[in-house]
Design a protein around this motif. Sequence first.
Motif, PDB file in Angstrom:
ATOM      1  N   ARG A   1       0.877  -1.193   0.118  1.00 34.99           N
ATOM      2  CA  ARG A   1      -0.074  -0.032   0.022  1.00 34.99           C
ATOM      3  C   ARG A   1       0.799   1.370  -0.003  1.00 34.99           C
ATOM      4  O   ARG A   1       0.607   2.232  -0.751  1.00 34.99           O
ATOM      5  CB  ARG A   1      -0.917   0.124   1.138  1.00 34.99           C
ATOM      6  CG  ARG A   1      -2.269  -0.951   1.051  1.00 34.99           C
ATOM      7  CD  ARG A   1      -3.044  -0.716   2.091  1.00 34.99           C
ATOM      8  NE  ARG A   1      -2.814  -1.593   3.265  1.00 34.99           N
ATOM      9  CZ  ARG A   1      -3.019  -2.855   3.548  1.00 34.99           C
ATOM     10  NH1 ARG A   1      -3.791  -3.547   2.588  1.00 34.99           N
ATOM     11  NH2 ARG A   1      -2.777  -3.305   4.605  1.00 34.99           N
TER      12      ARG A   1
ATOM     13  N   ASP B   1      -1.922  -1.418  -7.402  1.00 28.67           N
ATOM     14  CA  ASP B   1      -3.117  -0.609  -7.298  1.00 28.67           C
ATOM     15  C   ASP B   1      -4.002  -1.748  -7.905  1.00 28.67           C
ATOM     16  O   ASP B   1      -5.214  -1.930  -7.341  1.00 28.67           O
ATOM     17  CB  ASP B   1      -3.313   0.813  -8.044  1.00 28.67           C
ATOM     18  CG  ASP B   1      -4.367   1.408  -7.650  1.00 28.67           C
ATOM     19  OD1 ASP B   1      -4.762   1.440  -6.550  1.00 28.67           O
ATOM     20  OD2 ASP B   1      -5.122   2.012  -8.482  1.00 28.67           O
TER      21      ASP B   1
ATOM     22  N   ARG C   1       2.461   1.755  -3.300  1.00 26.73           N
ATOM     23  CA  ARG C   1       1.394   2.314  -4.315  1.00 26.73           C
ATOM     24  C   ARG C   1       1.305   3.827  -4.096  1.00 26.73           C
ATOM     25  O   ARG C   1       1.002   4.267  -5.122  1.00 26.73           O
ATOM     26  CB  ARG C   1       0.013   1.392  -4.008  1.00 26.73           C
ATOM     27  CG  ARG C   1      -1.007   2.094  -4.822  1.00 26.73           C
ATOM     28  CD  ARG C   1      -2.422   1.093  -4.395  1.00 26.73           C
ATOM     29  NE  ARG C   1      -2.999   1.515  -3.380  1.00 26.73           N
ATOM     30  CZ  ARG C   1      -4.034   1.074  -3.034  1.00 26.73           C
ATOM     31  NH1 ARG C   1      -4.918   0.666  -3.524  1.00 26.73           N
ATOM     32  NH2 ARG C   1      -4.591   1.439  -1.746  1.00 26.73           N
ATOM     33  N   GLN C   2       1.168   4.358  -2.993  1.00 28.31           N
ATOM     34  CA  GLN C   2       1.256   5.583  -2.953  1.00 28.31           C
ATOM     35  C   GLN C   2       2.337   6.603  -3.124  1.00 28.31           C
ATOM     36  O   GLN C   2       2.369   7.656  -3.244  1.00 28.31           O
ATOM     37  CB  GLN C   2       1.015   5.945  -1.331  1.00 28.31           C
ATOM     38  CG  GLN C   2      -0.461   5.370  -0.703  1.00 28.31           C
ATOM     39  CD  GLN C   2      -1.837   5.754  -1.432  1.00 28.31           C
ATOM     40  OE1 GLN C   2      -1.580   6.578  -2.258  1.00 28.31           O
ATOM     41  NE2 GLN C   2      -2.783   4.780  -1.416  1.00 28.31           N
TER      42      GLN C   2
ATOM     43  N   THR D   1      -9.594   0.742   1.838  1.00 30.70           N
ATOM     44  CA  THR D   1     -10.634   0.343   0.661  1.00 30.70           C
ATOM     45  C   THR D   1     -11.186  -1.187   0.560  1.00 30.70           C
ATOM     46  O   THR D   1     -12.259  -1.392  -0.230  1.00 30.70           O
ATOM     47  CB  THR D   1     -10.145   0.794  -0.505  1.00 30.70           C
ATOM     48  OG1 THR D   1      -8.861   0.129  -0.822  1.00 30.70           O
ATOM     49  CG2 THR D   1      -9.884   2.305  -0.620  1.00 30.70           C
ATOM     50  N   ASP D   2     -10.372  -1.991   1.326  1.00 29.39           N
ATOM     51  CA  ASP D   2     -10.638  -3.577   1.014  1.00 29.39           C
ATOM     52  C   ASP D   2     -11.360  -4.003   2.239  1.00 29.39           C
ATOM     53  O   ASP D   2     -11.489  -5.082   2.260  1.00 29.39           O
ATOM     54  CB  ASP D   2      -9.410  -4.215   0.604  1.00 29.39           C
ATOM     55  CG  ASP D   2      -8.263  -4.052   1.790  1.00 29.39           C
ATOM     56  OD1 ASP D   2      -8.663  -3.445   2.652  1.00 29.39           O
ATOM     57  OD2 ASP D   2      -7.498  -5.084   1.703  1.00 29.39           O
TER      58      ASP D   2
ATOM     59  N   ILE E   1      -4.630  -4.849  -5.853  1.00 30.76           N
ATOM     60  CA  ILE E   1      -5.231  -4.504  -4.476  1.00 30.76           C
ATOM     61  C   ILE E   1      -6.735  -4.296  -4.707  1.00 30.76           C
ATOM     62  O   ILE E   1      -7.554  -4.787  -4.137  1.00 30.76           O
ATOM     63  CB  ILE E   1      -4.804  -3.036  -3.748  1.00 30.76           C
ATOM     64  CG1 ILE E   1      -3.169  -3.629  -3.329  1.00 30.76           C
ATOM     65  CG2 ILE E   1      -5.746  -2.909  -2.439  1.00 30.76           C
ATOM     66  CD1 ILE E   1      -2.319  -2.707  -2.597  1.00 30.76           C
ATOM     67  N   LYS E   2      -7.202  -3.443  -5.908  1.00 28.52           N
ATOM     68  CA  LYS E   2      -8.634  -3.380  -6.279  1.00 28.52           C
ATOM     69  C   LYS E   2      -9.158  -4.505  -6.610  1.00 28.52           C
ATOM     70  O   LYS E   2     -10.421  -4.647  -6.206  1.00 28.52           O
ATOM     71  CB  LYS E   2      -8.692  -2.440  -7.401  1.00 28.52           C
ATOM     72  CG  LYS E   2      -8.345  -0.912  -6.851  1.00 28.52           C
ATOM     73  CD  LYS E   2      -8.899   0.227  -7.766  1.00 28.52           C
ATOM     74  CE  LYS E   2      -8.637   1.683  -7.451  1.00 28.52           C
ATOM     75  NZ  LYS E   2      -8.064   2.341  -8.298  1.00 28.52           N
TER      76      LYS E   2
ATOM     77  N   GLY F   1       3.879   1.224  -8.612  1.00 29.26           N
ATOM     78  CA  GLY F   1       2.626   1.688  -8.016  1.00 29.26           C
ATOM     79  C   GLY F   1       1.304   1.178  -8.999  1.00 29.26           C
ATOM     80  O   GLY F   1       0.346   0.708  -8.171  1.00 29.26           O
ATOM     81  N   GLU F   2       1.125   1.506 -10.106  1.00 30.64           N
ATOM     82  CA  GLU F   2       0.099   1.141 -10.855  1.00 30.64           C
ATOM     83  C   GLU F   2      -0.365  -0.344 -10.889  1.00 30.64           C
ATOM     84  O   GLU F   2      -1.684  -0.550 -10.755  1.00 30.64           O
ATOM     85  CB  GLU F   2       0.018   1.796 -12.266  1.00 30.64           C
ATOM     86  CG  GLU F   2      -0.976   2.086 -12.896  1.00 30.64           C
ATOM     87  CD  GLU F   2      -0.729   3.043 -14.320  1.00 30.64           C
ATOM     88  OE1 GLU F   2      -1.046   2.263 -15.260  1.00 30.64           O
ATOM     89  OE2 GLU F   2      -0.336   4.116 -14.135  1.00 30.64           O
ATOM     90  N   GLU F   3       0.674  -1.041 -11.010  1.00 33.75           N
ATOM     91  CA  GLU F   3       0.343  -2.616 -11.198  1.00 33.75           C
ATOM     92  C   GLU F   3       0.110  -3.250  -9.724  1.00 33.75           C
ATOM     93  O   GLU F   3      -1.158  -3.943  -9.606  1.00 33.75           O
ATOM     94  CB  GLU F   3       1.791  -3.269 -11.416  1.00 33.75           C
ATOM     95  CG  GLU F   3       1.723  -4.852 -11.588  1.00 33.75           C
ATOM     96  CD  GLU F   3       2.662  -5.563 -11.702  1.00 33.75           C
ATOM     97  OE1 GLU F   3       2.989  -6.703 -12.248  1.00 33.75           O
ATOM     98  OE2 GLU F   3       3.890  -5.096 -12.262  1.00 33.75           O
TER      99      GLU F   3
END
Length: 192
Positions: free
Chosen positions: A40, A55, A43-44, A137-138, A58-59, A51-53
Amino acid sequence: MAKYNVIFVLGGPGAGKGTQCEYIVRDFGYVHLSAGDLLREERQRPGSQFGEEIDGHIKNGTIVPVQITCSLLKRAMENSGKNRFLIDGFPRNRDNLDGWNKEMSDVAKVIRVLFFNCSEQVCVERCLSRGKTSGRTDDNEESLKKRIKTYNESTMDIIEHYRKLNLVSEIHAEKSPEEVFEEVKKVLNDLK
């Protein structure tokens, strides 16, 4: 150079891994590395190559490629200046385990696996109540169902692998955090 001593901390979402790790750090002086937190944070981090990968994984509740996770763990270990670590929420599946053995066996030795066993219902209740304040968020029902399914399908295989090596200490995690920690202390005192 002496290898890093590692305890893997495994259990479903909401089994109390983070809480127990806080207690272990306080009373036994281990460094707590949460694979999820490291991912996390990465990612930030502005300009992160991963980061993008991260993200996307995680989503979708899917598992981040092991090379990324291992490189973040290794970097955190080197930066800590310490040699006793709790790694929480990793390895998640066979690919993670194989990747760990390939990338990390020269630098780290697994001395114990703490397995916090907790019913699905209790895990879900804990996560939903945590989600009200955690900002994670999860911690919502839909994401949780995916995380628990992933956990059941993949992580139990890891527990069985280490059980065959006599490295697993299974701890019933439905009691209060203090009661659970009494069990944890017995395990860690035996490691000294």
